[in-house]
Design a protein around this motif. Structure first.
Motif, short mmCIF file in Angstrom:
data_model
loop_
_atom_site.label_atom_id
_atom_site.label_comp_id
_atom_site.label_asym_id
_atom_site.label_seq_id
_atom_site.Cartn_x
_atom_site.Cartn_y
_atom_site.Cartn_z
N VAL A 20 5.04 -9.06 -16.05
CA VAL A 20 5.95 -9.29 -14.94
C VAL A 20 7.22 -8.51 -15.21
CG1 VAL A 20 7.30 -11.03 -13.70
CG2 VAL A 20 4.99 -11.57 -14.48
N ILE A 21 7.64 -7.74 -14.22
CA ILE A 21 8.90 -7.01 -14.31
C ILE A 21 9.87 -7.65 -13.34
CG2 ILE A 21 8.25 -5.26 -12.60
CD1 ILE A 21 9.78 -3.21 -14.29
N SER A 22 11.12 -7.72 -13.76
CA SER A 22 12.14 -8.39 -12.97
C SER A 22 13.37 -7.51 -12.84
CB SER A 22 12.51 -9.71 -13.66
OG SER A 22 13.57 -10.34 -13.00
N ASP A 23 13.87 -7.39 -11.62
CA ASP A 23 15.18 -6.76 -11.41
C ASP A 23 16.07 -7.79 -10.72
OD1 ASP A 23 14.43 -6.73 -8.72
OD2 ASP A 23 14.49 -4.57 -8.50
N GLY A 24 17.23 -7.43 -10.29
CA GLY A 24 18.14 -8.40 -9.69
C GLY A 24 17.66 -8.97 -8.37
N THR A 25 16.65 -8.35 -7.72
CA THR A 25 16.21 -8.78 -6.39
C THR A 25 14.92 -9.59 -6.40
OG1 THR A 25 14.92 -6.78 -5.97
CG2 THR A 25 17.25 -6.73 -5.38
N GLY A 26 14.18 -9.57 -7.51
CA GLY A 26 12.92 -10.32 -7.55
C GLY A 26 12.07 -9.97 -8.75
N ARG A 27 10.83 -10.45 -8.70
CA ARG A 27 9.87 -10.22 -9.79
C ARG A 27 8.55 -9.79 -9.17
NH1 ARG A 27 10.50 -14.30 -14.31
NH2 ARG A 27 8.27 -14.62 -14.10
N ASP A 87 0.83 -1.21 0.00
CA ASP A 87 0.00 0.00 0.00
C ASP A 87 0.86 1.27 0.00
OD1 ASP A 87 -2.41 1.35 -0.12
OD2 ASP A 87 -2.50 1.59 2.06
N SER A 88 1.77 1.35 -0.98
CA SER A 88 2.62 2.53 -1.09
C SER A 88 2.86 2.86 -2.57
CB SER A 88 3.96 2.29 -0.38
OG SER A 88 4.66 1.24 -1.01
N LEU A 89 3.21 4.12 -2.82
CA LEU A 89 3.60 4.53 -4.16
C LEU A 89 5.04 4.11 -4.38
CD1 LEU A 89 2.08 8.10 -4.43
CD2 LEU A 89 1.34 6.06 -5.62
N VAL A 90 5.30 3.48 -5.54
CA VAL A 90 6.64 2.98 -5.84
C VAL A 90 6.98 3.23 -7.30
CG1 VAL A 90 6.56 1.15 -4.11
CG2 VAL A 90 5.82 0.66 -6.42
N ALA A 91 8.27 3.18 -7.57
CA ALA A 91 8.79 3.14 -8.94
C ALA A 91 9.81 2.00 -8.97
CB ALA A 91 9.43 4.46 -9.33
N VAL A 92 9.70 1.16 -9.98
CA VAL A 92 10.58 0.00 -10.10
C VAL A 92 11.17 -0.01 -11.51
CG1 VAL A 92 10.68 -2.52 -10.08
CG2 VAL A 92 9.22 -1.34 -8.47
N LYS A 93 12.49 -0.24 -11.59
CA LYS A 93 13.16 -0.32 -12.88
C LYS A 93 13.63 -1.75 -13.09
CE LYS A 93 16.66 1.97 -15.62
NZ LYS A 93 17.57 3.10 -15.69
N GLY A 94 13.30 -2.30 -14.28
CA GLY A 94 13.72 -3.67 -14.57
C GLY A 94 13.34 -4.07 -15.98
N LYS A 95 13.49 -5.37 -16.25
CA LYS A 95 13.17 -5.92 -17.57
C LYS A 95 11.81 -6.59 -17.54
CE LYS A 95 17.29 -6.93 -20.10
NZ LYS A 95 18.20 -7.89 -20.63
N VAL A 96 11.11 -6.50 -18.67
CA VAL A 96 9.83 -7.18 -18.81
C VAL A 96 10.12 -8.66 -19.03
CG1 VAL A 96 7.73 -7.38 -20.19
CG2 VAL A 96 8.74 -5.12 -19.76
N ALA A 97 9.70 -9.51 -18.09
CA ALA A 97 9.97 -10.94 -18.17
C ALA A 97 8.86 -11.69 -18.90
CB ALA A 97 10.15 -11.51 -16.77
N THR A 131 10.75 1.47 -16.59
CA THR A 131 10.53 1.90 -15.21
C THR A 131 9.03 2.05 -15.06
OG1 THR A 131 12.62 3.10 -15.16
CG2 THR A 131 10.99 3.67 -13.48
N VAL A 132 8.48 1.41 -14.04
CA VAL A 132 7.04 1.45 -13.78
C VAL A 132 6.82 2.18 -12.48
CG1 VAL A 132 4.99 0.05 -13.33
CG2 VAL A 132 6.69 -0.74 -14.96
N GLN A 133 5.87 3.13 -12.53
CA GLN A 133 5.52 3.86 -11.32
C GLN A 133 4.04 3.64 -11.04
OE1 GLN A 133 7.16 7.78 -10.70
NE2 GLN A 133 5.12 8.54 -10.15
N GLY A 134 3.70 3.37 -9.79
CA GLY A 134 2.31 3.13 -9.43
C GLY A 134 2.17 2.80 -7.96
N ARG A 135 1.04 2.23 -7.61
CA ARG A 135 0.76 1.85 -6.23
C ARG A 135 0.93 0.35 -6.08
NH1 ARG A 135 -0.79 3.76 -1.81
NH2 ARG A 135 -1.18 5.81 -2.67
N TYR A 136 1.78 -0.03 -5.13
CA TYR A 136 2.01 -1.45 -4.85
C TYR A 136 1.02 -1.87 -3.77
CZ TYR A 136 4.26 -5.81 -3.53
OH TYR A 136 4.52 -7.13 -3.27
N ASP A 137 0.15 -2.83 -4.11
CA ASP A 137 -0.86 -3.28 -3.17
C ASP A 137 -1.30 -4.68 -3.54
OD1 ASP A 137 -2.65 -3.09 -1.04
OD2 ASP A 137 -4.21 -2.15 -2.23
#
Length: 182
Positions: A94-101, A76-86, A123-129
């Protein structure tokens, strides 16, 4: 008949300062308090309406957040995540970075459009919930920005959950009481 037989005052001069004047002053005071309360309620309503309009209006200037790692996202927070589309699944990917998906939902706007490509860096920005990101913006590696429905601080709005069952398997209107029996 004498003055002693009369219960009320016998002349208008004797009426000043009696209970009649006091009750009219009380009524006038009550009217003033009632009028002030009405003005106060109207003022509160106007302020609440202005705040509601400001909150519900889409602001074209959406601030960019610094990217975080997928394993550091808080529910329940606003986030931005940078990674590759898996992987891509219709309006979700599904987006993946070195720490997870994590799963990214681009909402109804992304169901007919090809927003991302396999192995594209975004880079995806939105609400993680509830275990996935409700995307508000997708920023591509070439600088192109796709703005989607902005994430709302108090959860989905304007029918994000109207398109099928939510995370708990409930569909639209499942929380409504049953219709009366005929």
């Amino acid at each position: 008949m004498s003055n002693q037989d009369n219960i009320g005052p016998s002349s208008p001069a004797e009426t000043s300062g009696t209970a009649t004047d006091k009750s009219s002053k009380r009524r006038l005071g009550a009217k003033m308090v009632g009028g002030s309360a009405l003005v106060g309620m109207l003022l509160v309503g106007a302020v609440a309406g202005a705040v509601a309009m400001k909150v519900s209006r889409h602001d074209e200037r959406q601030a960019l957040l610094p990217p975080v790692t997928i394993n550091a996202m808080a529910d329940d927070s606003l986030v931005a995540v940078k990674g590759k589309v898996a992987e891509i699944f219709g309006n979700k990917f599904v987006i993946s970075d070195g720490t997870g998906r994590t799963l990214v939902d681009v909402g109804p706007e992304g169901s007919n459009a090809k927003l991302v490509a396999q192995d594209e860096e975004v880079t995806v920005q939105g609400r993680y919930d509830e275990g996935f990101i409700h995307a508000g913006m997708v920023i591509h590696g070439d600088g192109r920005v796709d703005e989607l429905r902005p994430p709302h601080p108090r959860g989905p709005r304007h029918g994000w959950r109207d398109f099928g069952p939510d995370a708990h398997g409930r569909g639209p209107g499942d929380d409504a009481p049953p219709p009366p029996k005929a």
